[in-house]
Design a protein around this motif. Sequence first.
Motif, PDB file in Angstrom:
ATOM      1  N   ILE A   1       0.847  -1.195   0.000  1.00  0.00           N
ATOM      2  CA  ILE A   1       0.000   0.000   0.000  1.00  0.00           C
ATOM      3  C   ILE A   1       0.876   1.236   0.000  1.00  0.00           C
ATOM      4  CG2 ILE A   1      -1.511   1.379   1.510  1.00  0.00           C
ATOM      5  CD1 ILE A   1      -2.903  -1.211   2.297  1.00  0.00           C
ATOM      6  N   THR A   2       0.439   2.251  -0.770  1.00  0.00           N
ATOM      7  CA  THR A   2       1.082   3.560  -0.715  1.00  0.00           C
ATOM      8  C   THR A   2       0.042   4.591  -0.287  1.00  0.00           C
ATOM      9  OG1 THR A   2       0.692   3.918  -3.080  1.00  0.00           O
ATOM     10  CG2 THR A   2       2.860   3.053  -2.433  1.00  0.00           C
ATOM     11  N   LEU A   3       0.532   5.612   0.401  1.00  0.00           N
ATOM     12  CA  LEU A   3      -0.320   6.670   0.918  1.00  0.00           C
ATOM     13  C   LEU A   3       0.231   8.013   0.460  1.00  0.00           C
ATOM     14  CD1 LEU A   3      -2.634   7.678   2.750  1.00  0.00           C
ATOM     15  CD2 LEU A   3      -1.059   7.447   4.696  1.00  0.00           C
ATOM     16  N   GLU A   4      -0.655   8.813  -0.110  1.00  0.00           N
ATOM     17  CA  GLU A   4      -0.285  10.128  -0.636  1.00  0.00           C
ATOM     18  C   GLU A   4      -0.987  11.223   0.162  1.00  0.00           C
ATOM     19  OE1 GLU A   4      -0.716  12.674  -4.818  1.00  0.00           O
ATOM     20  OE2 GLU A   4      -1.287  10.554  -4.756  1.00  0.00           O
ATOM     21  N   ALA A   5      -0.209  12.207   0.590  1.00  0.00           N
ATOM     22  CA  ALA A   5      -0.762  13.402   1.224  1.00  0.00           C
ATOM     23  C   ALA A   5      -0.992  14.438   0.132  1.00  0.00           C
ATOM     24  CB  ALA A   5       0.212  13.954   2.264  1.00  0.00           C
ATOM     25  N   ALA A   6      -2.264  14.763  -0.102  1.00  0.00           N
ATOM     26  CA  ALA A   6      -2.616  15.815  -1.067  1.00  0.00           C
ATOM     27  C   ALA A   6      -2.836  17.084  -0.255  1.00  0.00           C
ATOM     28  CB  ALA A   6      -3.861  15.434  -1.855  1.00  0.00           C
TER      29      ALA A   6
END
Length: 169
Positions: free
Chosen positions: A77-82
């Motif tokens: 899993i990857t998590l992106e902070a927008a």
Amino acid sequence: MRARQLSCCFTGHRPAKLPWGDLETDSRCVSLKQRIADAAEAAYAGGYRHFICGMAQGCDFYFCESILRLRAARPEITLEAAIPCPTQAAAWPPVQRQRYARLVAACDFETMVSTQYSPSCMHRRDRYMVDHASLLIAAFDGTPGGTRYTVEYAMRRGVSVVDLPIVLE
């Protein structure tokens, strides 16, 4: 970044719109956090591997923390902070700024949507998330505001929406 069809984003209310405010030990908040975790797990089971979070106080933090727990067990899993602008957290209370900094640092990617604050940078962040995902999880009570805008934008763009209603009682 991951392909749109493998990406899931999130929208939800800030503490001012939540019936429990900042009191995260309230049973309604605890329940919502579990429903967010369940929805994230279901998204993972459905093939989603990239998650995008707008990093606002309240429900966004709950989502981000849920994905970080999920990623601990599923490292693909990857998590992106927008992030809408560099000053997003500048006026927040110190404890919330620290939480924000810790969560952003834990993300795999950080996307700064606008180089400076503007009246439209939050909507620009919301559109970015929806435009880069095929699933939106929404913790939402139906009232006007940024969460409703994001849900309606996702529906216009043909993005699937998982609704997690905010329990008022």
